[in-house]
Scaffold this motif. Structure first.
Motif, mmCIF file in Angstrom:
data_model
loop_
_atom_site.group_PDB
_atom_site.id
_atom_site.type_symbol
_atom_site.label_atom_id
_atom_site.label_comp_id
_atom_site.label_asym_id
_atom_site.label_seq_id
_atom_site.Cartn_x
_atom_site.Cartn_y
_atom_site.Cartn_z
ATOM 1 N N ALA A 193 0.686 -1.178 -0.095
ATOM 2 C CA ALA A 193 -0.026 0.054 -0.117
ATOM 3 C C ALA A 193 0.853 1.250 -0.028
ATOM 4 O O ALA A 193 2.026 1.163 0.577
ATOM 5 N N THR A 194 0.279 2.170 -0.704
ATOM 6 C CA THR A 194 1.139 3.597 -0.817
ATOM 7 C C THR A 194 0.611 4.652 0.053
ATOM 8 O O THR A 194 -0.422 4.371 0.745
ATOM 9 N N ALA A 195 1.485 5.501 0.596
ATOM 10 C CA ALA A 195 1.042 6.365 1.425
ATOM 11 C C ALA A 195 0.630 7.727 0.413
ATOM 12 O O ALA A 195 1.553 8.762 0.656
ATOM 13 N N GLY A 196 -0.533 7.561 -0.256
ATOM 14 C CA GLY A 196 -0.637 8.702 -1.040
ATOM 15 C C GLY A 196 0.120 8.653 -2.228
ATOM 16 O O GLY A 196 1.117 8.064 -2.444
ATOM 17 N N SER A 197 -0.246 9.328 -3.508
ATOM 18 C CA SER A 197 0.380 9.334 -4.450
ATOM 19 C C SER A 197 0.594 10.666 -5.186
ATOM 20 O O SER A 197 1.425 10.754 -6.069
ATOM 21 N N SER A 198 -0.145 11.599 -4.629
ATOM 22 C CA SER A 198 0.449 12.817 -4.910
ATOM 23 C C SER A 198 1.132 13.937 -3.956
ATOM 24 O O SER A 198 0.879 13.575 -2.930
ATOM 25 N N LEU A 199 2.087 14.395 -4.527
ATOM 26 C CA LEU A 199 2.887 15.104 -3.497
ATOM 27 C C LEU A 199 2.393 16.720 -3.669
ATOM 28 O O LEU A 199 1.992 17.344 -4.717
ATOM 29 N N GLN A 200 1.960 17.137 -2.399
ATOM 30 C CA GLN A 200 1.337 18.510 -2.182
ATOM 31 C C GLN A 200 2.526 19.405 -1.577
ATOM 32 O O GLN A 200 3.022 19.328 -0.445
ATOM 33 N N MET A 201 2.880 20.512 -2.462
ATOM 34 C CA MET A 201 3.799 21.429 -2.073
ATOM 35 C C MET A 201 3.043 22.508 -1.364
ATOM 36 O O MET A 201 2.308 23.183 -1.999
ATOM 37 N N ALA A 202 3.486 22.799 -0.089
ATOM 38 C CA ALA A 202 2.970 23.917 0.630
ATOM 39 C C ALA A 202 3.774 25.049 0.145
ATOM 40 O O ALA A 202 4.816 25.060 -0.309
ATOM 41 N N ALA A 203 3.696 26.167 0.854
ATOM 42 C CA ALA A 203 4.576 27.284 0.764
ATOM 43 C C ALA A 203 6.018 27.079 1.155
ATOM 44 O O ALA A 203 6.305 26.221 1.989
ATOM 45 N N LEU A 204 6.864 27.666 0.549
ATOM 46 C CA LEU A 204 8.282 27.505 0.713
ATOM 47 C C LEU A 204 8.861 28.324 1.977
ATOM 48 O O LEU A 204 9.712 28.931 1.807
ATOM 49 N N ASP A 205 8.097 28.255 2.892
ATOM 50 C CA ASP A 205 8.306 29.208 4.001
ATOM 51 C C ASP A 205 9.283 28.223 5.063
ATOM 52 O O ASP A 205 9.494 28.928 6.323
ATOM 53 N N THR A 206 9.308 26.823 4.886
ATOM 54 C CA THR A 206 9.992 26.046 6.094
ATOM 55 C C THR A 206 11.456 26.861 6.270
ATOM 56 O O THR A 206 12.202 27.096 5.333
ATOM 57 N N PRO A 207 11.800 27.188 7.630
ATOM 58 C CA PRO A 207 13.117 27.845 7.717
ATOM 59 C C PRO A 207 14.234 26.828 7.638
ATOM 60 O O PRO A 207 14.012 25.596 7.818
ATOM 61 N N ALA A 208 15.255 27.617 7.417
ATOM 62 C CA ALA A 208 16.659 26.640 7.270
ATOM 63 C C ALA A 208 17.199 26.358 8.661
ATOM 64 O O ALA A 208 16.604 26.969 9.615
ATOM 65 N N VAL A 209 18.265 25.482 8.713
ATOM 66 C CA VAL A 209 18.529 24.997 10.003
ATOM 67 C C VAL A 209 19.976 25.704 10.137
ATOM 68 O O VAL A 209 20.815 25.415 9.301
ATOM 69 N N GLU A 210 20.277 26.857 10.884
ATOM 70 C CA GLU A 210 21.571 27.355 11.087
ATOM 71 C C GLU A 210 22.504 26.486 12.151
ATOM 72 O O GLU A 210 22.019 25.818 12.887
ATOM 73 N N ILE A 211 23.753 26.485 11.904
ATOM 74 C CA ILE A 211 24.453 25.602 12.721
ATOM 75 C C ILE A 211 24.951 26.368 13.999
ATOM 76 O O ILE A 211 24.967 27.949 13.941
#
Lengths: 432, 722, 275
Positions: free
Chosen positions: B567-585
Motif C-alpha cells: 500500500a502506498t502513502a498517497g500518490s500525489s505530492l502537495q507542495m505547501a509554501a516554501l516558508d520552512t526555515p533553514a537550520v543554522e548551525i
C-alpha cells in the motif's frame, strides 16, 4: 698470576687491569645477551622492524661484519696462494678477526630469524635457487674453515704446546694451512658473492636489482671484490687500534704498507666497477623499469644523493688514491684516515644495499618509510662487538698472535709495558 | 680410579662424538620443529561437521540475508546469502564481523547489578529472577504511586515485534515515554506526512533509475541498506547511469559518482530548490505529480534563480543548469537525501526540497522513482488493556514534548531529554530503560546527556554489549545477540517494497542472557494486572509466530518475505509554501572560523553497534593512529594555520575541545574540516575503546524550527596548533 | 570411474578487480580475516605491522580541490608467475616454504616450514607478505570463531593471501567425488570475491576461456600475459613479476598509478621481460 700462560718474550698488563677491562666489556656483553634473550623469548616484536623493514639493522650488521671480515680470506689468499710471505706477520690476526666477524654474523642471524629453533630448515629444506641458501651453506663452511685456521693458533699457547699431541697437531695443521686458505678463498668468493646476490636478485626492487652477469647479478661480483678490497683495511684498522691500546708496535711498517697498498689498488678497481655498475643501473636498468635516479635519492631528506657521493667518493676513490700513493700511504695519519674512510665506505655500501632497498617505495602509491632500531636491536648488534673485544683480549694475552711483537718490543723496557693503560674499554667505540 | 688429563679428554671427546652419532641430536632437531609450531597458546580450531544456517543480519537497518558456516556448534564465518532480495550474496564489513560480537570480549555475560559508583564499572552477577525482581519491585512501586509516566524507555528502533513489545509495555504500564533514537527516519516520516498527507516512508527504486542526484547521501558509505546501495553503484556503472553527488567532501560516494559537486555545507536545500526553479523555468516538469506548484512557482523563480543559488551554494550557474536539465531529461531520475548513513535527522526544508525534485519528474510511485510507502502493518495486536494507573499515566504529556505544542510534528525528541532532566521537564524521570541504543555516545552533546543521567535514580540497560550507556546503568538485563535468537527484521532503509527478514538462532546462547522480548513478557507478567493482560503470550516465540501468522512459514522456509504490491502513502505530492526555515548551525564565524562536519565511514560502525576488532583494523592510519583521532583539512586551510600532516592540534567548538591530529586531504572544501563518526569510545573493549575522538561530544543539537528534530549537521570550530 | 584430473592442462587462477566498482568498503579485508583466522591486536593503527592479506589502498590523482579524485585499490597477494614460476618471493625463500604451484598458479606459504628470515618480504614489491611479530592471541571465547580449514599461524613466520587455497582443495575433493574432471568455476571462489558487495572482484582460471575472469582479462600469452582489455593493467607490470591479479579502470591516471613511468612514456608501456 697467569704468567705461565703468557707467551714467551712478551710482556702483558697486570691481571687486575686485564680483569677490569674484561669486566667492563663483559657488562656490555651481558646487556647484549639480555636483549638477545628478550628477542628469543618475547619474539621479534622487541625490535622496531616491521613489514616494510623485514631486513634492518641486523642484516646490515651481518653484511658489514662479513664484508670487513673478508680480510681473513684475502690475506690468506695473498699469503698462502699468491705467496706474499711478509703477510705471515699479520695473518694470525686477520684470521682471528675473521673468526670473530663470522661467528658474530652467525649469532646475529640466529637472533634475526623468527623461528630460531627451526633455522636448520635452511639446510634440510634447502631451496638451491635462493641466494640465502647459498649464503648459509658457504658461511657455515667457511666458518668451519676459520675455526680450523684458528685452532693452530690456540695450540701455540705455551702450556698447550707442551702437550706433544697438541704440539704435533698444531705443527701438522700449519703445514696444511695452504689447503684451508685455498678452500676458504673459494668459499668466500661464493658467500661474499651470494650476500651481494641477496639484494641483487630482487627483481621486484629496482633499487637493488642488478641484471645478471652470466647467472649472477652484478652485485655478486661487487660484493666479493669489495670484501677482498676493504677487508684488509679492517684488519689494519683493528691492528692499529690494538697497537694504540697496548701502546706497542706489533706489526712492522713494511707489512702494513704492503697490505695497505694491495687494498688501495683493490678499492680503486672496485670503485671503478661500482661506478660502471651505478652508471648502467641509473641509465639502463632503472629507466627500463620506469624509474629515475632521482626517484631513489630525493624521496626523503635522509636518503639523499649525499649517500651515493659518500659511498663512491669518500669511501671509495679517496681512500683508494691515498693508499695507492706511496708518500701518502707511508704517512701514518693519511693511511689511518684512508683506512677509516674505507671501512665506513664499505659499511655504508652494505647499509644502502639493505636499508635503502627497504625504504624506497616501488608501487607509485606507496611511500618512503624510515626506520630506527630499538635498543634491543642496538644491544644485540653491539653484543658481538663486545664478544670480539673479549676474544681479542684473551687471544692477545695468551697466544702469540703477533710474531713480530717480541722483536719490536724487547722485554727489558719493562717500565713502559707496566704503563699500559686500562684501555680495553676504549676498544669498543673504536670498533663500533 | 685416577683420572688423568688424557683419560678425561678421551672421555669428553668420546662422549661428544658418541652423542653426535646417537639419534639424540636428530630427535631434538625434529622435536624443535614440532614444538615451535605447536605452542600451547596457539589455538588449534577443532574440526567437525560443517553446517550452514541462514538468518537475517540486524546489525544495521539494512536487513541482509546471511548464511552462517558452523563447525558443529561453533559459528566460524558469516557470508551473504545468495539470491536474497536485499543483498544477493554480498555482505558488508560489519555483517562479516558479526561473530566478533557474538564471541567477543565486549558481551555482557549475565544479569548484573551495579555495586560501586555509577559508571565505575563495578558489577555483581545476579540471577535473572533477582534481576527481574528488582526491576518489578521498582516499577510496581512507581505504578502504585500513580507515577507510571515517570518511567521512560529509549529504543534504537520502533520496527518489528521486539521494539513493539517495549512500546506496548510502556503503553500498558502507563507511560507515554517510549522514545526512539533520532535518525533520518524521523525526517523522512515527517516529510512523507507533510508532503503526502499520510503516514509512511519513502522507498527508492534505485535499480531502475537512470539518473541519480544525491544530496550528500552516502550511497557508497552505508546509506540505506548498504550492500544493496553498493550493488546499485555497480549496476549504475554497468548501465552508465549518471550519478551526481552533492557533497562538501570527496566522500567515497562522491568518489564513485560520475560527477562530484562540492557545495558550501548546509546549502543543499538551496541547490535542490535552484534545480527545481530551472526545471520550472525551462518547462521541464513532469505532468501533474506535484499539486500546489502554482503557489510556489513565483517564489522559486525569483528567490532560487541559478545566479542567487550559485552565490549561496558555491556551485556554478552552468553546473546548476546542466544538472537540472540532465535530471529533468532523464527518463527515471531520482534524487536522494539523508546525509552519510542517514543516521541523523535533517531539516524538513532540505528533505522536502529534494522530494519535490522527485515530484517534479512525475516519477512518484513509478518504476525507477521515489515511492511513498504506507507503514508495515503486520503487527496486529489487540488494544492494550488500560487500568486506572495506565490511563492516568498516559494522560500526561510526553517528557520530550514530542507531539504537542511547538513540537506537534515530531514523534520522538530524545535530544530534549537532558534539558528536561535538568529541571525544565514536566516531571522527573524515575526509571529509564534502554534497549538497542547507546545515546551516551551517539547523541549530539553526548557528554551533556551522560551528565543528565545523574538525575535519573534507576537506569536499566538491555544491551548485549558493554556500551557507554550500559556503563551508566544500575541494572543490566542483557539481551541475546542477533545470532542467538528469533526476531522479525522488517526492512525499511529505502527499499521500495515491504520486506521482512527473519533472524534465527544460529548458535545457542553463549552466555546467561535473555531475549528482550522474553524479558518484557516476563516483566509484564510480574507487574501483573492489566499490564500482564496486555501480554497474553506464553513466550516470545509464540508471540512472534502468532504475529507473523501466515508469513511465518514463508519466513522459516525462505528467511525473507517480500511484498512488492504494498500500500502506498498517497500518490500525489502537495507542495505547501516554501516558508520552512533553514537550520543554522551553532557558533559564530568570528570566533570559530572553520566548519566541522562529521562524516560517515562504512568501516566505522557509528550507531548502537560498536566497531569490531576486524573493522577497526581496516581503518586508515590517517583516521586513527594509536589513541589519536584525525581531522581532515584542506592543505590550503592547513597551510594558512601553519599545520602540516600529522600535527597535533586542539580542536575547539562551542561545545568543547579535543586534541586531534591533522590529516591533509585535497578532497575537502577549504574552510571545512571533517571527522569520522563512531570513534572515541570509552566503553566496549580494548579493541575499540580509547581510539580517537567522539565527534558527537563536540557538536550540540540544533533544532529544526519546523519540527524540533535535532537537525545539526555540523558546528563552527577552530583549530590551533598544539 | 576414471578421474583424469592429473591430465588436465594446468590452471592459472587469477583475479580481475574492477576499480570503477570498488567503493573501498573494506568487506574484502574482513571477509579474508574471518575466513583465514587472521589475528588482530588492540592497536592496529600501525599499518607497518598490521596483518591484512588483502589491503585496500587509497589512491589520489594528486590534484587539488575540487579536481581531486580518489580510487581504492584492493591488493591481495598478486600471485606472481614471473617467468615460469620464478616469482620474486618463491625464488628467494631459502627453505622452500613458499612455492609456485604449476597446477593452479597459486603461490603457497607453508607456515610450519617458514623459519622467519623475511627474505620473501624484502623481495615482494607489493608488501603482500606479513610477518607475525607477535604471538596471535584471541580474546577469551573468540577462538570459537576460528575455522579449522586454515591453521592459525605461530609467532615468527610469514603469512600471506593464499587465494583461499583451502577452498580449492575442498572444491577439488568435491569435484572428484562428483566425478567431474575440473573444479567448476563457481565451486572455487575466494572469500573476498564472494563477499564483495560491489561485485568488483572476479576470480577464476585465467587459462579457461569459459571463465569470466578470462573473458574480462583476455590475457595475451605472446605478450607476457598482458591483458588485451584496454581498461586492464597489472601492478608493476614492467618488473616482469607477471602477476595474476588484473585491475580494471576507465581512468587513465589510475592505470598509470599501477606502474612507474618516465615522464614521456605512455601508460601501459611495458619494457621487455628480464628473465
Amino acid at each position: 698470576m697467569d704468567s705461565a700462560l703468557i707467551p714467551k718474550g712478551v710482556k702483558r698488563c697486570p691481571m687486575w687491569q686485564f680483569l677490569l677491562g674484561l669486566g667492563i666489556v663483559g657488562a656490555v656483553l651481558a646487556w647484549g645477551v639480555y636483549a638477545m634473550l628478550l628477542c628469543w623469548f618475547k619474539g621479534l616484536n622487541q625490535t622496531n622492524m616491521n613489514d616494510y623493514y623485514g631486513f634492518a639493522l641486523w642484516i646490515w650488521a651481518d653484511l658489514a661484519v662479513i664484508a670487513v671480515g673478508g680480510g681473513a680470506f684475502f690475506s690468506g689468499l695473498l699469503k698462502y696462494i699468491i705467496g706474499k710471505d711478509e703477510l705471515k706477520n699479520i695473518i694470525n690476526y686477520a684470521v682471528l678477526i675473521g673468526f670473530i666477524c663470522y661467528s658474530s654474523a652467525l649469532l646475529i642471524l640466529a637472533i634475526d630469524v623468527g623461528q630460531p629453533l627451526r633455522s636448520w630448515f635452511i639446510f634440510w629444506h634447502a631451496n638451491v635457487h635462493s641466494m640465502l641458501t647459498e649464503v648459509a651453506f658457504c658461511l657455515s663452511c667457511y666458518f668451519s674453515v676459520l675455526t680450523i685456521e684458528y685452532i693452530p693458533l690456540i695450540l701455540e699457547n705455551r702450556q698447550i704446546d707442551k702437550v706433544p699431541f697438541f704440539h704435533n697437531l698444531g705443527h701438522n695443521m700449519h703445514e696444511t694451512m695452504a689447503v684451508f686458505a685455498a678452500t676458504g678463498a673459494f668459499l668466500s668468493f661464493f658467500h661474499q658473492g651470494s650476500l651481494g646476490g641477496v639484494a641483487g636478485v630482487l627483481f621486484g626492487r629496482p633499487f637493488s636489482f642488478r641484471e645478471g652477469l652470466l647467472i649472477w647479478p652484478w652485485t655478486f661480483f661487487l660484493f666479493t671484490w669489495s670484501a677482498a678490497a676493504y677487508g684488509p683495511c679492517f684488519t689494519l684498522l683493528i691492528t692499529w687500534i690494538t697497537e694504540k691500546v697496548t701502546r706497542k708496535k706489533l706489526v712492522k711498517d713494511n707489512v702494513v704498507e704492503l697490505l695497505a697498498k694491495i687494498s688501495g689498488w683493490m678499492i680503486f678497481t672496485y670503485t671503478i666497477a661500482k661506478i660502471c655498475d651505478t652508471t648502467r643501473w641509473a641509465n639502463i636498468t632503472a629507466p627500463g623499469l620506469g624509474q629515475t635516479l632521482a626517484d631513489f635519492y630525493t624521496g626523503t631528506a635522509f636518503y639523499g644523493y649525499w649517500i651515493l657521493f659518500a659511498e663512491v667518493v669518500l669511501g671509495g676513490l679517496v681512500p683508494a688514491i691515498i693508499l695507492i700513493s706511496a708518500p701518502l700511504r707511508k704517512n701514518p695519519v693519511w693511511r689511518v684516515t684512508a683506512i677509516i674512510l674505507a671501512v665506513l665506505g664499505v659499511s655504508l655500501n652494505r647499509w644502502v644495499m639493505v636499508l635503502q632497498v627497504m625504504a624506497a617505495p616501488v608501487m607509485t602509491f606507496d611511500q618512503w618509510i624510515l626506520y630506527y632500531p630499538s635498543w634491543q636491536e642496538v644491544a644485540t648488534t653491539i653484543l658481538p662487538v663486545a664478544y670480539g673485544i673479549i676474544l681479542i683480549m684473551i687471544s692477545y694475552r695468551y697466544l702469540p698472535i703477533f710474531p713480530q711483537e717480541a722483536e719490536l718490543n724487547p722485554i727489558d723496557d719493562e717500565p713502559e709495558v707496566e704503563a699500559v693503560a686500562d684501555a680495553p674499554a676504549d676498544l669498543e667505540p673504536a670498533k663500533a | 680410579m685416577k683420572v688423568d688429563r688424557r683419560s678425561f679428554l678421551s672421555f669428553v671427546i668420546g662422549g661428544a662424538a658418541g652423542t653426535a652419532l646417537s639419534p639424540l641430536p636428530w630427535k631434538l632437531m625434529d622435536d624443535s620443529s614440532i614444538w615451535s609450531q605447536m605452542w600451547p597458546w596457539t589455538p588449534v580450531p577443532p574440526d567437525g561437521e560443517v553446517v550452514y544456517e541462514d538468518s537475517t543480519c540486524s546489525l544495521c537497518p539494512g536487513g541482509c540475508g546471511i548464511t552462517v558456516r558452523k563447525i558443529d556448534n561453533r559459528a566460524v564465518k558469516i557470508e551473504g546469502k545468495p539470491g536474497h532480495p536485499v543483498n544477493d550474496g554480498g555482505i558488508c564489513i560489519l555483517g562479516l564481523s558479526g561473530l566478533q560480537m557474538l564471541y567477543g570480549p565486549t558481551r555482557i555475560k549475565a544479569p548484573m547489578k551495579r555495586m560501586g559508583e555509577r559508571g565505575a564499572g563495578k558489577w555483581q552477577k545476579i540471577s535473572w529472577d533477582e534481576a527481574l525482581g528488582m526491576l518489578t519491585e521498582k516499577l510496581t512501586a512507581i505504578r502504585e504511586r500513580e507515577e507510571a509516566h515517570t518511567v521512560a524507555a529509549i529504543a534504537g528502533s520502533d520496527q518489528g515485534t521486539v521494539p513493539a513489545l517495549l512500546a506496548r509495555f510502556m503503553a500498558a504500564f502507563g507511560s507515554p515515554n517510549f522514545i526512539r533514537t533520532p535518525s533520518y527516519q524521523d525526517t523522512d516520516e515527517l516529510a512523507v506526512g507533510t508532503l503526502f498527507g499520510e503516514a509512511g516512508r519513502t522507498g527508492f527504486d534505485l535499480e531502475n533509475a537512470d539518473y541519480i542526484l544525491s544530496f550528500g547521501s552516502g550511497i557508497a558509505d552505508g546509506w540505506g541498506s548498504p550492500v544493496r546501495m553498493i550493488k546499485a553503484c555497480s549496476l549504475w556503472k554497468e548501465k552508465r547511469v549518471p550519478v551526481v553527488q552533492v557533497d562538501p567532501r570527496l566522500s567515497n560516494s562522491a568518489a564513485k559518482a560520475t560527477r562530484w559537486v562540492p557545495i558550501t555545507p548546509g546549502t543543499e536545500a538551496d541547490l535542490a530548490l535552484g534545480i527545481a526553479a530551472v526545471m520550472i523555468a525551462k518547462n521541464l516538469v513532469g505532468s501533474g505529480a506535484v499539486s500546489g506548484l502554482g503557489g510556489i512557482k513565483n517564489t522559486l523563480l525569483t528567490d532560487y534563480a541559478p545566479e542567487k543559488v550559485s552565490l549561496s551554494t558555491g556551485v556554478s550557474v552552468e553546473a546548476i543548469v546542466e544538472i537540472a536539465k540532465d535530471f529533468a531529461r532523464a527518463n527515471r531520475p531520482l534524487a536522494l537525501c539523508g546525509r552519510g548513513k542517514a543516521q541523523s535527522p535533517e531539516s524538513l526544508r532540505e528533505t522536502a526540497a529534494v522530494y519535490l525534485l522527485n515530484g517534479l519528474t512525475g516519477n512518484v510511485n513509478q518504476e525507477g522513482g521515489m515511492w511513498a510507502i504506507a507503514p508495515a502493518d503486520y503487527i496486529q495486536w489487540p488494544e492494550v488493556a488500560r487500568d486506572k494507573a495506565a490511563s492516568a499515566g498516559l494522560r500526561q504529556p510526553r517528557f520530550d514534548g514530542a507531539g504537542s505544542g511547538q513540537y506537534a510534528n515530531a514523534r520522538h525528541l530524545l535530544q530534549r531529554l537532558p534539558d528536561g532532566l535538568n529541571g525544565n521537564g514536566p516531571y522527573p524521570i524515575q526509571v529509564l530503560m534502554v534497549a538497542d541504543a547507546n545515546p551516551c555516545h551517539s547523541l549530539h552533546d553526548a557528554a551533556a546527556f551522560k551528565a543528565a543521567l545523574d538525575k535519573i535514580p534507576f537506569i536499566v540497560s538491555f544491551s548485549s554489549f558493554n556500551d557507554e550507556t550500559a556503563a551508566m546503568a544500575d541494572l543490566l538485563l542483557p539481551d541475546h545477540v542477533y545470532l542467538e535468537r528469533y526476531a522479525d527484521v522488517p526492512v525499511a532503509a529505502g527499499l521500495p517494497s515491504q520486506t521482512i527478514g527473519l533472524s534465527k538462532p544460529v548458535v545457542s546462547p553463549q552466555f546467561n542472557t535473555r531475549h528482550l522480548g522474553e524479558t518484557l513478557i516476563n516483566l509484564a507478567q510480574a507487574v501483573g494486572g492489566s499490564v500482564a493482560e496486555s501480554f497474553p503470550w506464553k513466550n516470545y516465540e509464540t508471540c512472534l509466530q502468532e504475529t507473523l501468522a501466515d508469513k511465518w512459514d514463508v519466513l522459516m522456509q525462505k528467511g525473507v518475505w517480500v511484498d512488492d504490491d504494498f500500500a502506498t502513502a498517497g500518490s500525489s505530492l502537495q507542495m505547501a509554501a516554501l516558508d520552512t526555515p533553514a537550520v543554522e548551525i551553532e557558533g559564530d564565524a568570528g570566533t570559530f572560523p572553520l566548519l566541522l562536519m562529521p562524516y560517515d565511514s562504512i568501516r566505522i560502525s557509528s550507531g548502537y553497534i560498536g566497531d569490531t576488532p576486524f573493522m577497526i583494523k581496516t581503518v586508515a592510519d590517517t583516521v586513527i593512529k594509536g589513541k589519536d583521532g584525525f581531522v581532515e583539512i584542506n592543505p590550503q586551510t592547513a597551510g594558512e594555520m601553519g599545520l602540516s600532516e600529522g600535527d597535533l592540534a586542539t580542536l575547539t567548538t562551542p561545545r568543547g575541545e579535543a586534541p586531534v591530529r591533522v590529516h591533509l586531504f585535497e578532497g575537502i572544501k577549504p574552510g571545512v574540516i571533517a571527522m569520522a563518526k563512531g570513534l572515541g569510545h570509552t566503553a566496549y573493549d580494548g579493541f575499540l575503546a580509547d581510539k580517537g575522538i567522539n565527534v558527537n561530544e563536540l557538536i550540540g543539537p540544533v533544532e529544526d524550527p519546523s519540527s524540533g528534530l535535532d537537525a545539526a549537521w555540523g558546528i563552527r570550530a577552530k583549530l590551533a596548533k598544539a | 570411474m576414471k578421474h583424469e584430473q592429473k591430465h588436465n592442462p594446468p590452471m592459472k587462477y587469477g583475479m580481475a578487480i574492477d576499480l570503477d566498482k570498488c567503493t573501498g568498503c573494506g568487506a574484502c579485508m574482513v571477509a579474508c580475516m574471518s575466513e583465514n583466522n587472521v589475528p588482530f591486536k588492540k592497536d592496529e593503527s600501525n599499518k607497518l605491522d598490521s596483518i591484512t592479506w588483502i589491503r585496500v589502498y587509497k589512491l589520489t590523482n594528486g590534484k587539488s580541490f575540487p579536481d581531486t579524485e580518489i580510487c581504492y585499490l584492493p591488493r591481495p597477494c598478486q600471485h606472481c608467475e614471473g617467468h615460469g614460476g620464478h616469482s620474486p618471493c618463491v625464488s628467494v625463500c631459502p627453505a622452500t616454504a613458499t612455492d609456485y604451484s604449476q597446477e593452479t598458479g597459486i603461490v603457497s606459504q607453508i607456515y610450519t616450514r617458514c623459519f622467519g628470515c623475511r627474505y620473501c618480504m624484502a623481495a615482494c614489491p607489493y608488501h603482500a607478505r606479513y610477518f607475525n611479530w607477535w604471538d596471535p592471541v584471541w580474546p577469551d571465547g573468540m577462538e570459537k570463531s576460528l575455522s579449522p580449514n586454515v591453521s592459525p599461524r605461530m609467532r615468527g613466520v610469514v603469512e600471506k593471501c593464499s587465494f583461499c587455497f583451502h577452498r580449492y582443495q575442498q572444491a577439488k575433493n568435491k569435484a572428484y567425488l562428483d566425478g567431474e574432471r575440473r573444479v567448476p568455476e563457481e565451486a572455487y571462489q575466494t572469500a573476498c570475491t564472494q563477499a564483495c558487495p560491489a561485485g568488483a572482484i572476479v576470480f577464476g582460471d585465467l587459462n579457461n576461456p569459459t571463465h569470466k575472469v578470462h573473458q574480462i582479462v583476455k590475457p595475451d600469452p605472446h605478450n607476457g600475459n598482458k591483458s588485451k582489455n584496454p581498461r586492464a593493467f597489472r601492478l608493476l607490470e614492467r618488473l616482469g613479476t607477471n602477476t595474476k591479479v588484473y585491475y580494471l579502470s576507465s581512468r587513465e591516471w589510475v592505470r598509470r598509478a599501477g606502474d612507474n613511468y618516465l615522464e614521456h612514456e605512455k601508460t601501459g608501456q611495458v619494457s621487455k621481460p628480464h628473465h
